[in-house]
Design an enzyme around this catalytic site. Structure first.
Site, mmCIF file in Angstrom:
data_model
loop_
_atom_site.group_PDB
_atom_site.id
_atom_site.type_symbol
_atom_site.label_atom_id
_atom_site.label_comp_id
_atom_site.label_asym_id
_atom_site.label_seq_id
_atom_site.Cartn_x
_atom_site.Cartn_y
_atom_site.Cartn_z
ATOM 1 N N GLY A 70 0.753 -1.574 0.087
ATOM 2 C CA GLY A 70 -0.021 -0.151 -0.042
ATOM 3 C C GLY A 70 1.233 1.357 0.111
ATOM 4 N N VAL A 77 0.631 -13.924 4.214
ATOM 5 C CA VAL A 77 1.430 -13.977 5.678
ATOM 6 C C VAL A 77 0.467 -14.637 6.882
ATOM 7 C CG1 VAL A 77 2.085 -12.576 7.191
ATOM 8 C CG2 VAL A 77 3.133 -12.143 4.661
ATOM 9 N N GLU A 93 -18.169 10.283 -0.721
ATOM 10 C CA GLU A 93 -18.009 9.757 -2.458
ATOM 11 C C GLU A 93 -19.015 9.315 -2.678
ATOM 12 O OE1 GLU A 93 -13.406 11.834 -1.609
ATOM 13 O OE2 GLU A 93 -13.982 9.591 -1.704
ATOM 14 N N ASP A 137 -2.368 2.327 8.400
ATOM 15 C CA ASP A 137 -4.092 1.926 9.751
ATOM 16 C C ASP A 137 -3.637 1.069 10.490
ATOM 17 O OD1 ASP A 137 -4.854 3.895 7.387
ATOM 18 O OD2 ASP A 137 -5.788 2.164 6.264
#
Length: 437
Positions: A18, A84, A175, A305
């Site tokens: 990311g 993972v 949005e 995050d």
């Protein structure tokens, strides 16, 4: 460098491709380290535009970019598609479906997933939108329900198929609500002449008293006004009690019949097993120190995050936005080199560059420090920032052309059902009312 072969350089393993993971790898380019990135996908997802994939305005490939291609010129970088399953902080190893992978330094940049607050029923029936596959599932569900509604004879039969409830009035919910309202106002009757736009309802609900909670009061009020003007019904200070695929119930007794509930009410960090439960903070985030290093570790970092950097200024940690991940990733890469060289590390200080959110054509909110404005100019800035942030020149061109086409014709995108979305039955043991708050 193979994923397991020995090297004279320290091996830095990054879990996650990311925003944060990319920046760590970029910082370590041409440095005396080997870099191995692991991700279950071979592409980076530009998450801020997922809602446009979900509504058919953009194709998924235009917001994704090959991780291998992005780092093709970086000689000390390797990538592996891997799931993972856990980490062993004592042995300095990672458990994956490719086998056990050792590391000298580890960066956990696994991001977040949708938080359904323990309700298995809501998790089963509501639609999340945190990845490209989830955005495509949502697109196909929307289109399938519109197709089915066009076959129904009565308004009562059409109602649940044409009713959209978005739970969570943060940037994603706002949005997407705006995009669905524009689909109803400009596209619905063109694609489906059997339907009336008055029959399509869009609700945006939140238990907080305002939309775009992290934004300024001025920006929040403008966003609500824009949405209301577009025909979105905004319900604030309401809590979802349950959703069974047919009806969404709220505390206080309100019920809405709908087959379209989109959930963006919360997120939680994706934490690999092996992390001490004592350092897991609210939101399933790993507690880290001032340089993003996991508390109690000397060589393992967590960013974005999945990380919670608790300070006096940020008692709940930093917000889960791309800029935090990017800046933490940049500094983590630099601090890894400082540690290798035995140099002093640098503490993280977040530089808040402001917040942007778009509601629709010519409508956006810009909170840029002390400068706050709304409307057309904010919309232009939103488009520019997102366009330059996309990876790949081809993606920038494709998205820009799509946006121009949509603006000129009011009918952009393809809205194709390439595959059907079919939801499996919910196991009976989960068919109970569970509160989400």
């Amino acid at each position: 460098m193979n994923s397991t072969e020995k090297s004279k350089f320290p091996l830095v393993v990054i879990i996650g491709g990311g925003f944060g993971g990319l920046e760590v790898a970029n910082q370590l380019a041409d440095k005396p380290v080997d870099v191995l990135m692991l991700d279950k996908h071979n592409y980076h997802t530009f998450q801020p535009l997922l809602y446009q994939v979900a509504t058919g305005s953009l194709e998924s490939e235009s917001i994704a970019f090959s991780l291998r291609k992005n780092f093709s010129g970086q000689k000390n970088f390797r990538f592996r598609i891997a799931e993972v399953s856990g980490v062993d902080l004592e042995k300095n190893t990672i458990a994956t479906d490719l086998g056990e992978i050792p590391y000298d330094y580890l960066v956990i940049a696994t991001g977040s997933t949708t938080n359904f607050f323990g309700s298995k029923e809501i998790e089963h029936y509501a639609m999340p939108m945190k990845s490209i596959p989830e955005a495509l599932n949502l697109r196909y569900l929307i289109l399938q329900n519109l197709e089915e509604a066009s076959l129904k004879a009565t308004k009562e039969e059409k109602e649940p198929l044409l009713t959209f409830v978005l739970v969570g009035a943060g940037p994603t919910g706002v949005e997407l609500a705006g995009a669905l309202a524009e689909l109803r106002n400009h596209i619905l009757t063109r694609d489906y002449p059997d339907l009336k736009k008055e029959d399509m309802k869009v609700y945006l609900v939140d238990f907080l008293p305002k939309v775009l909670g992290p934004f300024s009061d001025q920006g929040s009020a403008a966003a609500k006004a824009f949405l209301t003007d577009m025909g979105v019904e905004v319900l604030l200070n309401v809590k979802v009690e349950s959703y069974n695929g047919e009806e969404i119930k709220f505390e206080g007794g309100k019920i809405i019949k709908t087959k379209n509930v989109i959930w963006s009410a919360g997120v939680m960090g994706v934490v690999p097993s092996g992390i001490n439960k004592d350092i897991i903070e609210r939101g399933n985030r790993i507690k880290v120190d001032s340089i993003s290093r996991i508390v109690g570790s000397s060589n393992v970092f967590a960013i974005g995050d999945v990380a919670a950097m608790i300070t006096d200024d940020n008692p709940k940690g930093h917000p889960g936005v791309a800029q935090v991940a990017i800046q933490q990733g940049q500094l983590a890469g630099k601090n890894i080199m400082h540690l290798i060289k035995g140099e002093p590390t640098v503490q993280f200080k977040y530089n808040d560059k402001g917040s942007l959110a778009t509601i629709g054509r010519n409508k956006a909110i810009a909170d840029l420090g002390k400068i706050k404005f709304q409307g057309f100019f904010a919309w232009l800035i939103w488009m520019f920032v997102h366009l330059i942030s996309l990876l790949g020149f081809r993606n920038k061109v494709i998205v820009f052309v799509n946006w121009i086409g949509s603006y000129l014709t009011y009918n952009g995108g393809s809205r194709l059902i390439i595959r059907r979305f079919n939801r499996e039955e919910l196991p009976k043991k989960h068919k109970q009312v569970a509160k989400a708050d």
